[in-house]
Design a protein around this motif. Structure first.
Motif: not given
Length: 593
Positions: A377-399
């Motif tokens: 939202e301009p000037g308000g809330m923002a959210v990001a969510v990721k799927g993917g897998h746990n062998d990405e480059n520079h990976n964290h276990n964050d699926v």
């Protein structure tokens, strides 16, 4: 057509001239072209003692796992040399620059200890000068020497005859010969695993051969390597290494392509190759505003603002992507890292004269290949969510993890990159607390977090407007007994809220489930069903009071990279739950009702 095909399709004489006439075609003037340097501000001369990287600091990588004790002074030596080269070009006095260039030539190794596999194989802490390892450090140094030679050549020949020959000998021995003669370097990606080392090193090798030791065979190998990297990039333009590494991955690719295009006098024209136009849009897609960014894996949430925005501006111009060029132009003209980048930026009139203007960020960005959704939202809330897998480059276990920002500042957070040590890229990587799923916004099932590896991934991933839905069960080991775990994360624009809904089914319903939420700032209010945290602004987390208040854990942050972003502490809210759970995040302490 591929990049390799486009290069091979050029007439033989065009390719030959590209290799042997690149120095005169790159739009960077040399020191004797005084009128071109007249308007460039002089860099203050540093008269303190030159940095001196020490063996005892190099050996610390093997002794106690510390990488930065050596890498920091080695970087300071390169940076001071680059600054001296710029000062020399402006003032005409090359003595300090020559000192720095000579000190670099005198180093026993340009490789960083963490990458020095040859010494490790022999059980040594002293690298063998006769068997140089070609890593990022060696490539960076070669690139610096190449751009310095391009700019200072006439003055170096007059003032310190013989130095340029020494530079060429060292670059050939340490970089060009190992690159041409050995195809086993992991960063070539011949096994199909491509990451940011590929364009980063290839770009410096390209500058080194074009400016110091023209060799068509080396240029052919560079083109082959860059083509391999480009072909591996997702069609959506995503970057699984995150925003910070994008500048040393896709942006390095763009710089190398620009250098090739200049060398061919504009005949290569690589900019319509897919997915270059989409890759250029990644930074604005993950920008939260105010200097914060969506961070995945080893990416800081507050990246260094001194990025080479001119690279992105030229990229946007070349691709005909006006939105990319406008976004680049909205940033301050801070000096970016790297001598070559700085020299090109100084002599790009379109970049220097473009007005600084505000650029809007997209309200929604969906990258299906890397499975990342960002909604704002301009000037308000923002959210990001990721799927993917746990062998990405520079990976964290964050699926399946997510972050929530208010006024551009993350509140429910991804901690980001810790300081690298000897275990950072080994089998012990997940001993680091920040890489584990327990320190992401994820469930812990029966005491088990997610497992590393490509097999541990999100399934049933879909994005619908401002919501993303996915199944997290595949990211957990079989011992967790998770039959399915369906998560939905959505931005509710009407309420000014982010809502995270979880439903699950376990083999044993009595298995303990705890939902973890990693938070920035300090608690201002905490009771059953509600927590208010204050970081840059108050943020309320709300849930069913029947689930209790949960446990709010305070964790000290003593890592300098992390504390620079989050301060001296972060918090983790742990809430036990059974079957379903819904969390609502709102701004300013309101409940979003």
């Amino acid at each position: 057509m591929s990049l390799r095909g486009r290069w091979a399709g050029l007439p033989d004489d065009v390719r030959a001239e590209a290799v042997h006439r690149a120095r005169e075609r790159v739009p960077v003037p040399h020191i004797d072209q005084r009128e071109a340097w007249a308007g460039v501000p002089a860099t203050p001369v540093d008269d303190t003692p030159w940095p001196q990287p020490l063996l005892s600091d190099y050996a610390r990588y093997w002794r106690d796992g510390n990488r930065t004790a050596y890498e920091d002074p080695a970087a300071r030596l390169r940076h001071r040399t680059a600054a001296a080269v710029l000062s020399a070009a402006v003032t005409g006095d090359v003595d300090a620059a020559a000192d720095g260039l000579y000190l670099l030539c005198e180093q026993s190794t340009w490789c960083w200890a963490a990458h020095e596999s040859f010494a490790t194989e022999l059980g040594r802490v002293v690298p063998d000068p006769d068997r140089p390892y070609l890593d990022l450090g060696a490539a960076e140094t070669a690139g610096l020497l190449a751009w310095a030679d391009l700019v200072l050549a006439p003055a170096l020949d007059r003032r310190v005859p013989g130095l340029r020959e020494r530079i060429r000998r060292e670059v050939r021995r340490r970089v060009l010969d190992p690159f041409r003669g050995d195809r086993r370097w992991h960063w070539l990606g011949l096994d199909g695993h491509l990451h940011n080392w590929n364009p980063w090193i290839h770009g410096h090798v390209l500058a080194a051969t074009l400016f110091l030791a023209p060799d068509p065979a080396v240029v052919d190998l560079v083109v082959d390597g860059l083509d391999r990297y480009l072909a591996a990039q997702p069609a959506d333009g995503g970057c699984d290494e995150g925003y910070a590494y994008w500048w040393n991955g896709p942006a390095r690719l763009a710089e190398a392509l620009q250098l090739l295009d200049w060398a061919t006098d504009g005949r290569l024209r690589p900019w319509d190759l897919p997915p270059l136009a989409q890759l250029a849009r990644y930074p604005q897609r993950v920008d939260l505003g105010g200097g914060w960014a969506v961070n995945v894996g080893d990416c800081p949430a507050r990246p260094d603002p001194a990025q080479p925005w001119d690279v992105l501006h030229r990229w946007g111009r070349a691709c005909g992507a006006d939105d990319v060029a406008a976004y680049a132009a909205s940033h301050e003209r801070l000096p970016g890292p790297g001598l070559g980048r700085t020299l090109v930026a100084l002599h790009d009139p379109e970049w220097r004269n473009v007005p600084h203007r505000r650029a809007d960020l997209p309200q929604r960005s969906w990258l299906p290949d890397v499975q990342l959704l960002v909604c704002r939202e301009p000037g308000g809330m923002a959210v990001a969510v990721k799927g993917g897998h746990n062998d990405e480059n520079h990976n964290h276990n964050d699926v399946g993890s997510y972050l929530v920002a208010v006024d551009g500042v993350p509140a429910v957070i991804d901690l980001g990159q810790p300081t690298y040590t000897a275990i950072s890229f080994t089998a012990r990587r997940y001993e680091q607390w920040v890489t584990r799923s327990e320190w992401h916004n994820l469930p812990v099932i029966g005491g088990l977090g997610q497992s590393p590896g490509r097999a541990f991934r999100a399934t049933a991933v879909e994005a619908d407007g401002d919501a993303m839905r996915l199944d997290l069960s595949g990211a957990y080991p079989a011992e967790a007994g998770c039959r399915w775990w369906r998560r939905e994360v959505r931005l509710d624009r009407d309420r000014g809220a982010v809502v995270v809904s979880d439903r699950w089914e376990l083999d044993d319903p009595a298995t303990q489930v705890r939902l973890h939420h990693v938070l920035a700032g300090e608690p201002a209010e905490h009771r059953p069903g509600s927590l208010v945290m204050r970081f840059h602004t108050p943020v309320r987390l709300s849930w069913d009071p029947a689930a209790g208040a949960g446990v709010l854990e305070r964790h000290p942050v003593d890592d300098p990279l992390l504390s620079r972003v989050w301060g001296g502490t972060v918090h983790r809210l742990v809430i036990p739950a059974t079957g379903t759970f819904e969390l609502t995040v709102t701004h300013g302490g309101h409940d979003g009702a």
